[in-house]
Write an enzyme that holds these catalytic residues in place. Structure first.
Site, PDB file in Angstrom:
ATOM      1  N   LYS A 106       0.990  -1.230   0.111  1.00  9.02           N
ATOM      2  CA  LYS A 106      -0.093  -0.085  -0.129  1.00  9.02           C
ATOM      3  C   LYS A 106       0.730   1.241   0.034  1.00  9.02           C
ATOM      4  O   LYS A 106       0.522   2.234  -0.726  1.00  9.02           O
ATOM      5  CB  LYS A 106      -0.946   0.093   1.125  1.00  9.02           C
ATOM      6  CG  LYS A 106      -1.965  -1.105   1.166  1.00  9.02           C
ATOM      7  CD  LYS A 106      -2.989  -1.016   2.391  1.00  9.02           C
ATOM      8  CE  LYS A 106      -2.210  -1.025   3.838  1.00  9.02           C
ATOM      9  NZ  LYS A 106      -1.904  -2.377   4.186  1.00  9.02           N
ATOM     10  N   ARG A 156      -9.192   1.084   9.243  1.00 12.22           N
ATOM     11  CA  ARG A 156      -9.016  -0.167   9.695  1.00 12.22           C
ATOM     12  C   ARG A 156     -10.072  -1.255  10.504  1.00 12.22           C
ATOM     13  O   ARG A 156      -9.878  -2.204  10.767  1.00 12.22           O
ATOM     14  CB  ARG A 156      -7.764  -0.222  10.468  1.00 12.22           C
ATOM     15  CG  ARG A 156      -6.416  -0.802   9.604  1.00 12.22           C
ATOM     16  CD  ARG A 156      -5.191  -0.740  10.645  1.00 12.22           C
ATOM     17  NE  ARG A 156      -4.257  -1.437  10.252  1.00 12.22           N
ATOM     18  CZ  ARG A 156      -3.036  -0.891   9.597  1.00 12.22           C
ATOM     19  NH1 ARG A 156      -3.056   0.308   9.286  1.00 12.22           N
ATOM     20  NH2 ARG A 156      -2.033  -1.557   9.416  1.00 12.22           N
ATOM     21  N   ARG A 173      11.067  -6.009   4.082  1.00 15.91           N
ATOM     22  CA  ARG A 173      10.920  -4.958   4.398  1.00 15.91           C
ATOM     23  C   ARG A 173      11.558  -4.591   5.825  1.00 15.91           C
ATOM     24  O   ARG A 173      12.307  -3.964   6.136  1.00 15.91           O
ATOM     25  CB  ARG A 173       9.667  -4.631   4.543  1.00 15.91           C
ATOM     26  CG  ARG A 173       9.472  -2.980   4.754  1.00 15.91           C
ATOM     27  CD  ARG A 173       8.039  -2.743   4.588  1.00 15.91           C
ATOM     28  NE  ARG A 173       7.009  -3.041   5.832  1.00 15.91           N
ATOM     29  CZ  ARG A 173       5.825  -3.103   5.778  1.00 15.91           C
ATOM     30  NH1 ARG A 173       5.234  -2.383   4.691  1.00 15.91           N
ATOM     31  NH2 ARG A 173       5.008  -3.244   6.938  1.00 15.91           N
ATOM     32  N   ARG A 191      11.883  -1.928  10.581  1.00 12.59           N
ATOM     33  CA  ARG A 191      10.574  -1.741  11.308  1.00 12.59           C
ATOM     34  C   ARG A 191      10.451  -2.705  12.493  1.00 12.59           C
ATOM     35  O   ARG A 191      10.305  -3.991  11.987  1.00 12.59           O
ATOM     36  CB  ARG A 191       9.399  -1.658  10.298  1.00 12.59           C
ATOM     37  CG  ARG A 191       8.902  -0.286   9.903  1.00 12.59           C
ATOM     38  CD  ARG A 191       7.829  -0.221   8.952  1.00 12.59           C
ATOM     39  NE  ARG A 191       6.267  -1.037   9.750  1.00 12.59           N
ATOM     40  CZ  ARG A 191       5.253  -1.010   9.040  1.00 12.59           C
ATOM     41  NH1 ARG A 191       4.963  -0.212   8.188  1.00 12.59           N
ATOM     42  NH2 ARG A 191       4.227  -1.478   9.592  1.00 12.59           N
ATOM     43  N   ARG A 237      -0.583  -9.656  13.120  1.00 12.51           N
ATOM     44  CA  ARG A 237      -1.304  -8.421  12.273  1.00 12.51           C
ATOM     45  C   ARG A 237      -2.221  -8.861  11.121  1.00 12.51           C
ATOM     46  O   ARG A 237      -3.117  -8.262  10.791  1.00 12.51           O
ATOM     47  CB  ARG A 237       0.082  -7.389  11.580  1.00 12.51           C
ATOM     48  CG  ARG A 237       0.452  -6.766  12.637  1.00 12.51           C
ATOM     49  CD  ARG A 237       2.108  -6.117  12.212  1.00 12.51           C
ATOM     50  NE  ARG A 237       1.927  -5.312  11.076  1.00 12.51           N
ATOM     51  CZ  ARG A 237       3.218  -5.348  10.219  1.00 12.51           C
ATOM     52  NH1 ARG A 237       4.186  -5.888  10.655  1.00 12.51           N
ATOM     53  NH2 ARG A 237       3.215  -4.603   9.222  1.00 12.51           N
TER      54      ARG A 237
HETATM   55  P1  AMP Z   1       0.809   0.413   8.968  1.00 13.66           P
HETATM   56  O1  AMP Z   1       2.153   1.113   8.590  1.00 13.66           O
HETATM   57  O2  AMP Z   1      -0.249   0.984   8.159  1.00 13.66           O
HETATM   58  O3  AMP Z   1       1.185  -1.079   8.721  1.00 13.66           O
HETATM   59  O4  AMP Z   1       0.631   0.567  10.579  1.00 13.66           O
HETATM   60  C1  AMP Z   1       1.528   0.288  11.449  1.00 13.66           C
HETATM   61  C2  AMP Z   1       0.784   0.102  12.580  1.00 13.66           C
HETATM   62  O5  AMP Z   1       0.137   1.269  13.186  1.00 13.66           O
HETATM   63  C3  AMP Z   1      -0.337  -0.898  12.883  1.00 13.66           C
HETATM   64  O6  AMP Z   1      -0.122  -2.487  13.028  1.00 13.66           O
HETATM   65  C4  AMP Z   1      -1.256  -0.443  13.977  1.00 13.66           C
HETATM   66  O7  AMP Z   1      -0.661  -0.763  15.303  1.00 13.66           O
HETATM   67  C5  AMP Z   1      -0.869   1.324  13.944  1.00 13.66           C
HETATM   68  N1  AMP Z   1      -2.032   1.657  12.961  1.00 13.66           N
HETATM   69  C6  AMP Z   1      -1.878   2.313  11.830  1.00 13.66           C
HETATM   70  N2  AMP Z   1      -3.097   2.664  11.329  1.00 13.66           N
HETATM   71  C7  AMP Z   1      -4.138   2.340  11.945  1.00 13.66           C
HETATM   72  C8  AMP Z   1      -5.510   2.485  12.003  1.00 13.66           C
HETATM   73  N3  AMP Z   1      -6.008   3.141  11.237  1.00 13.66           N
HETATM   74  N4  AMP Z   1      -5.974   2.131  13.294  1.00 13.66           N
HETATM   75  C9  AMP Z   1      -5.295   1.500  14.150  1.00 13.66           C
HETATM   76  N5  AMP Z   1      -4.237   1.476  14.337  1.00 13.66           N
HETATM   77  C10 AMP Z   1      -3.272   1.704  13.398  1.00 13.66           C
END
Ligand code: AMP
Length: 191
Positions: free
Chosen positions: A14, A89, A128, A134, A146
């Protein structure tokens, strides 16, 4: 306005695709994950609060991310459109997003769902972890968690927009360029 939710499981690509879309179609890229990581690096109150959840691969509370998005929509009031990456989400976040946009006489154009096989997701996340370091990509248990959170809490968002006739599936297998080719064709037919 072109308001796209770029949707898909962790590792679907994404972030990579959203950056290209933002540039080519003049859209503002809003990634809640990037916003939270930046807060974490600054060691702000919000960042410290979110860290534990993020490191376990769990979601931070809906109110936290909704507030962040509301603020960003105000900051970019003159934008010609947005790409929402990693948000919404949960269905509660989706309903809140619809309300935030409705209050601005706007709405979601479509949810674009990147479809990727599970084995491929895991191998992308592991590479990654090596490239970007990360913490939530590092161990297989966190990755699996996740994906589980995605299946249980996030997938219903797809059905929510599908029910509104706002659903565009995209084959997310192949090279970055191949996938982007499919996305940009779909975007051209929407704009
Ligand atoms: P991402 O970079 O989108 O994979 O997000 C990394 C982490 O940030 C996720 O595993 C969640 O812990 C948190 N996170 C990101 N976006 C959201 C969201 N919209 N709602 C809740 N937690 C989020």
């Amino acid at each position: 306005m072109l308001n796209i939710i770029l949707f898909g499981p962790p590792g679907a690509g994404k972030g990579t695709q959203a950056k290209k879309m933002a540039e080519d179609f003049n859209l503002v890229h809003l990634s809640t994950g990037d916003m939270l990581r930046s807060e974490m690096h600054q060691e702000s109150e919000l960042g410290l609060f979110a860290r534990e959840k993020m490191e376990k691969g769990e979601l931070v509370p809906d109110e936290t991310v909704i507030k962040m998005i509301d603020k960003k929509l105000d900051e970019h009031a003159g934008a010609t459109g947005f790409i929402f990456d990693g948000f919404p989400r949960t269905t509660a976040q989706a309903e809140a997003l619809d309300n935030l946009l409705e209050g601005r006489n706007d709405d979601i154009t479509t949810l674009m769902a990147l479809e990727v096989e599970k084995n491929e997701l895991i191998s992308r996340l592991q590479s990654r972890a090596e490239q970007e370091g990360r913490s939530d990509d590092k161990d297989i248990a966190t990755i699996e968690n996740r994906i589980k959170v995605y299946n249980e809490n996030t997938k219903p968002v797809m059905d929510y927009y599908r029910g509104k006739g706002k659903y565009t599936p995209i084959d997310g297998m192949g090279s970055i360029e191949e996938i982007y080719g499919r996305i940009s064709e779909a975007l051209k037919s929407l704009s």
